[in-house]
Scaffold this active site. Structure first.
Site, short mmCIF file in Angstrom:
data_model
loop_
_atom_site.label_atom_id
_atom_site.label_comp_id
_atom_site.label_asym_id
_atom_site.label_seq_id
_atom_site.Cartn_x
_atom_site.Cartn_y
_atom_site.Cartn_z
N HIS A 207 0.38 -1.27 0.22
CA HIS A 207 -0.11 -0.39 0.51
C HIS A 207 0.83 1.36 -0.31
CE1 HIS A 207 1.46 -0.44 3.88
NE2 HIS A 207 0.90 0.94 4.40
C1 UD1 Z 1 -2.01 5.34 5.68
C2 UD1 Z 1 -0.72 5.80 6.53
C3 UD1 Z 1 0.34 5.10 7.02
C4 UD1 Z 1 -0.26 3.44 7.33
C5 UD1 Z 1 -1.34 2.43 6.55
C6 UD1 Z 1 -1.70 1.63 6.97
C7 UD1 Z 1 -0.01 7.76 6.72
C8 UD1 Z 1 0.92 9.24 6.37
N1 UD1 Z 1 -0.14 7.00 6.31
O1 UD1 Z 1 -1.43 4.64 5.17
O2 UD1 Z 1 1.35 4.37 7.17
O3 UD1 Z 1 0.92 2.66 6.84
O4 UD1 Z 1 -2.35 4.03 6.90
O5 UD1 Z 1 -3.52 1.26 6.27
O6 UD1 Z 1 -1.10 8.44 8.15
N2 UD1 Z 1 -9.25 5.16 2.23
C9 UD1 Z 1 -10.56 4.67 2.05
N3 UD1 Z 1 -11.18 3.60 4.03
C10 UD1 Z 1 -9.82 4.01 4.32
C11 UD1 Z 1 -8.81 4.36 4.08
C12 UD1 Z 1 -8.66 5.05 3.38
O7 UD1 Z 1 -11.10 4.15 1.10
O8 UD1 Z 1 -10.72 4.08 5.75
C13 UD1 Z 1 -8.59 5.13 0.66
C14 UD1 Z 1 -8.67 7.00 0.29
O9 UD1 Z 1 -8.71 6.41 -0.67
C15 UD1 Z 1 -7.31 7.68 1.25
C16 UD1 Z 1 -6.66 6.62 0.44
O10 UD1 Z 1 -6.78 5.21 1.14
O11 UD1 Z 1 -7.41 8.50 0.21
C17 UD1 Z 1 -5.90 6.49 1.46
O12 UD1 Z 1 -5.11 6.40 3.19
P1 UD1 Z 1 -4.66 7.36 3.74
O13 UD1 Z 1 -5.20 7.11 5.62
O14 UD1 Z 1 -4.49 8.96 3.50
O15 UD1 Z 1 -3.10 6.53 4.07
P2 UD1 Z 1 -2.93 5.39 3.42
O16 UD1 Z 1 -2.18 4.76 2.64
O17 UD1 Z 1 -4.00 4.72 4.08
#
Ligand code: UD1
Length: 365
Positions: A207
């Site tokens: 991811h």
């Molecule tokens: C975040 C953390 C990362 C961790 C990861 C574990 C930061 C900078 N990154 O990355 O260190 O390893 O979580 O999962 O804090 N999304 C959903 N549903 C959710 C959450 C996210 O659909 O419940 C999608 C959204 O499109 C979002 C994307 O995932 O834009 C990224 O989510 P985000 O929380 O920004 O970062 P992660 O890549 O999950």
């Protein structure tokens, strides 16, 4: 009596906070814990399922920030956390790991003069293109108490000028969750549902933006996984970020048609534990999984150029292989042919009692 706000935001936080909150609840005379969820992760599969599996009490406060750019997400957590902090006025705030919620809440605490403790302090990849590395460095600079999982973390903090009296080597709290829930994970039927035999399959998680946000790298890594899949089933529970880019980059159809690579939804804690603990090989770009496989003695190939957890390489079962497809396949075949190569051991204080050591340190500070 210490009033403590325990912050969670994203998936890798839940298994670190659960043992701390549970230990505080057992010591009712000394601790009054609150759980605050920023809502950085909000999907049922990324959040609720973990509260259930880890027996984490429902959040006392939910900030509901959701997804956004780094700046907008970090700012939203800060804005929404500040009034809660002013209202609750706790003795301590505990933040864990390296996600945006970790840094955002630590910053708010330091500006308001509320004591903040960072669990999993001192880890460094020395790769500042990773958002998590920035979160780690800055959180450690403002934290009043730094709980480290390994001796290398203590050294990193000292080298950055953090006074020794703020640092406490307590071990790895995520392993408290792992050891507690390993027996319970036998109740999961995930292997049966996927028709997998113990040690006859591989598990993949990916991811990191560096791996999944650009079509070139992602397509090459998928090619390597398909090659490995010719040898044994490769199961890939897909993070929402990865799912999104799979379709945006037009790679979804390719993997949907693949027989060797089995794409499934993200799993809850116990199902995932059951899955990877029975695997022959794990390939990942996660931080926590490098540590969990080290404790379980399962070979792990890390698809990154570096790690903030070098002890998993020096003492554990982890190998850093980068994202060159030929190297990934070569290293995977070596593991499949010969099993885990080097001797490995479980790092000091990764023993299931880290939460107790954290509570003792809080009482004495
Ligand atoms: C975040 C953390 C990362 C961790 C990861 C574990 C930061 C900078 N990154 O990355 O260190 O390893 O979580 O999962 O804090 N999304 C959903 N549903 C959710 C959450 C996210 O659909 O419940 C999608 C959204 O499109 C979002 C994307 O995932 O834009 C990224 O989510 P985000 O929380 O920004 O970062 P992660 O890549 O999950």
């Amino acid at each position: 009596m210490l009033k403590v706000i325990n912050v969670v935001g994203a998936r890798p936080n839940f298994m670190k906070v659960a043992p701390i909150v549970q230990a505080m609840k057992r010591r009712k005379q000394e601790f009054a814990p609150l759980v605050l969820h920023t809502g950085q992760h909000y999907d049922a599969a990324m959040s609720e399922a973990f509260f259930r599996d880890l027996e984490l009490p429902a959040p006392d406060e939910y900030l509901g920030v959701g997804s956004a750019s780094h700046a907008a997400q970090t700012a939203a957590v800060m804005e929404r956390f500040e009034p809660v902090l002013l209202r609750e006025n706790p003795d301590w705030v505990i933040v864990v790991g390296d996600v945006n919620s970790t840094l955002a809440c630590a910053l708010v605490c330091s500006k308001l003069g509320v004591k903040v403790a960072h669990v999993e302090a001192g880890l460094r990849s020395r790769d500042r293109t990773m958002p998590e590395e920035i979160n780690r460095i800055l959180t450690d600079q403002v934290a009043d108490l730094l709980f480290t999982p390994s001796a290398d973390a203590d050294q990193n903090l000292l080298a950055e000028g953090i006074p020794e009296e703020r640092i406490r080597f307590v071990g790895n709290v995520m392993i408290d969750s792992l050891l507690k829930h390993l027996p319970r994970s036998n109740s999961s039927t995930i292997r049966e549902e996927l028709d997998l035999n113990e040690r006859e399959y591989a598990v993949v998680t990916l991811h990191r933006p560096a791996n999944v946000d650009t079509s070139d790298t992602f397509a090459r890594v998928l090619g390597a996984l398909e090659m490995i899949g010719r040898r044994l089933p490769v199961v890939f529970p897909v993070h929402p970020r990865t799912r999104k880019t799979l379709s945006e980059l037009g790679l979804a159809e390719r993997v949907a048609g693949s027989k060797s690579l089995r794409i499934i939804e993200p799993l809850a804690y116990l199902d995932f534990l059951r899955l990877y603990s029975g695997a022959r090989l794990v390939l990942t770009d996660s931080g926590g999984i490098q540590e969990e496989t080290t404790v379980l003695g399962i070979p792990c190939l890390t698809l990154r150029e570096n790690t903030e957890r070098p002890i998993t390489v020096d003492q554990g079962t982890n190998t850093i292989v980068g994202t060159d497809p030929e190297r990934i396949v070569r290293e995977a075949m070596a593991v499949l042919d010969h099993g885990p190569t080097a001797r490995h051991s479980i790092p000091p204080l990764w023993d299931g009692h880290t939460a107790d050591r954290i509570l003792e340190a809080l009482m004495q500070s």
